[in-house]
Design a protein around this motif. Structure first.
Motif, PDB file in Angstrom:
ATOM      1  N   MET A   1      -0.944  24.326 -37.032  1.00 51.48           N
ATOM      2  CA  MET A   1       0.249  24.597 -36.252  1.00 51.48           C
ATOM      3  C   MET A   1      -0.167  25.121 -34.881  1.00 51.48           C
ATOM      4  N   ALA A   2       0.643  24.778 -33.903  1.00 50.52           N
ATOM      5  CA  ALA A   2       0.367  25.208 -32.532  1.00 50.52           C
ATOM      6  C   ALA A   2       1.635  25.792 -31.915  1.00 50.52           C
ATOM      7  N   ALA A   3       1.440  26.553 -30.851  1.00 53.72           N
ATOM      8  CA  ALA A   3       2.558  27.141 -30.119  1.00 53.72           C
ATOM      9  C   ALA A   3       2.712  26.414 -28.786  1.00 53.72           C
ATOM     10  N   TYR A   4       3.956  26.249 -28.361  1.00 55.02           N
ATOM     11  CA  TYR A   4       4.260  25.537 -27.122  1.00 55.02           C
ATOM     12  C   TYR A   4       5.285  26.310 -26.306  1.00 55.02           C
ATOM     13  N   ARG A   5       5.206  26.148 -24.988  1.00 52.03           N
ATOM     14  CA  ARG A   5       6.195  26.711 -24.071  1.00 52.03           C
ATOM     15  C   ARG A   5       6.870  25.532 -23.373  1.00 52.03           C
ATOM     16  N   ILE A   6       8.195  25.472 -23.505  1.00 52.52           N
ATOM     17  CA  ILE A   6       8.969  24.402 -22.892  1.00 52.52           C
ATOM     18  C   ILE A   6       9.873  25.027 -21.837  1.00 52.52           C
ATOM     19  N   CYS A   7       9.733  24.562 -20.588  1.00 46.10           N
ATOM     20  CA  CYS A   7      10.531  25.063 -19.481  1.00 46.10           C
ATOM     21  C   CYS A   7      11.515  23.981 -19.050  1.00 46.10           C
ATOM     22  N   PHE A   8      12.779  24.345 -18.979  1.00 45.98           N
ATOM     23  CA  PHE A   8      13.839  23.429 -18.560  1.00 45.98           C
ATOM     24  C   PHE A   8      14.152  23.695 -17.085  1.00 45.98           C
ATOM     25  N   PHE A   9      14.165  22.627 -16.287  1.00 49.33           N
ATOM     26  CA  PHE A   9      14.322  22.738 -14.841  1.00 49.33           C
ATOM     27  C   PHE A   9      15.557  22.011 -14.344  1.00 49.33           C
ATOM     28  N   ASN A  10      16.052  22.494 -13.209  1.00 52.15           N
ATOM     29  CA  ASN A  10      17.131  21.829 -12.507  1.00 52.15           C
ATOM     30  C   ASN A  10      16.765  21.806 -11.028  1.00 52.15           C
ATOM     31  N   ILE A  29       8.079  27.897 -28.716  1.00 51.03           N
ATOM     32  CA  ILE A  29       8.108  27.464 -30.110  1.00 51.03           C
ATOM     33  C   ILE A  29       6.762  27.877 -30.704  1.00 51.03           C
ATOM     34  N   ALA A  30       6.805  28.766 -31.678  1.00 43.39           N
ATOM     35  CA  ALA A  30       5.579  29.388 -32.178  1.00 43.39           C
ATOM     36  C   ALA A  30       4.794  28.526 -33.158  1.00 43.39           C
ATOM     37  N   ASN A  41      12.599  20.870 -31.147  1.00 45.23           N
ATOM     38  CA  ASN A  41      13.089  22.201 -31.513  1.00 45.23           C
ATOM     39  C   ASN A  41      13.600  22.956 -30.290  1.00 45.23           C
ATOM     40  N   ALA A  42      12.881  22.837 -29.179  1.00 42.38           N
ATOM     41  CA  ALA A  42      13.282  23.538 -27.958  1.00 42.38           C
ATOM     42  C   ALA A  42      14.579  22.964 -27.398  1.00 42.38           C
ATOM     43  N   ILE A  43      14.735  21.659 -27.456  1.00 41.69           N
ATOM     44  CA  ILE A  43      15.975  21.042 -26.979  1.00 41.69           C
ATOM     45  C   ILE A  43      17.161  21.543 -27.793  1.00 41.69           C
ATOM     46  N   GLY A  44      17.014  21.569 -29.104  1.00 39.44           N
ATOM     47  CA  GLY A  44      18.088  22.082 -29.961  1.00 39.44           C
ATOM     48  C   GLY A  44      18.423  23.531 -29.653  1.00 39.44           C
ATOM     49  N   GLU A  63       9.287  20.617 -18.963  1.00 39.57           N
ATOM     50  CA  GLU A  63       7.837  20.521 -19.037  1.00 39.57           C
ATOM     51  C   GLU A  63       7.396  21.256 -20.283  1.00 39.57           C
ATOM     52  N   CYS A  64       6.412  20.693 -20.968  1.00 32.35           N
ATOM     53  CA  CYS A  64       5.914  21.276 -22.206  1.00 32.35           C
ATOM     54  C   CYS A  64       4.421  21.545 -22.052  1.00 32.35           C
TER      55      CYS A  64
END
Length: 75
Positions: A1-10, A29-30, A41-44, A63-64
């Motif tokens: 398992m890995a952890a990710y950071r998802i940033c939503f931009f406008n 997401i841990a 998962n981040a989108i939800g 961006e992920c």
């Protein structure tokens, strides 16, 4: 398992009409099996937190990046 950071931009224009790429929200997401699962998962989570039916109603792109654990000097 890995952890990710998802940033939503406008893209938000300033008073001169120039667009600026601005982060609307960052979600971590841990424990995802891969990047695709982390993004889904981040989108939800983004849709839930922003109370929208589709993430693009409040963001233009995302961006992920995988979160790589850092080691201390003592390690």
């Amino acid at each position: 398992m890995a952890a990710y950071r998802i940033c939503f931009f406008n893209d938000i224009p300033d008073s001169r009409g120039h667009d600026h790429h601005v982060c609307q929200r960052t979600i971590e997401i841990a424990d995802a099996t891969d990047e695709g699962q982390a993004i889904a998962n981040a989108i939800g989570r983004f849709e839930q937190l922003e109370n929208v039916s589709h993430w693009r109603l409040h963001a233009r792109t995302f961006e992920c990046a995988e979160i790589v654990p850092t080691r201390s000097i003592a390690d």
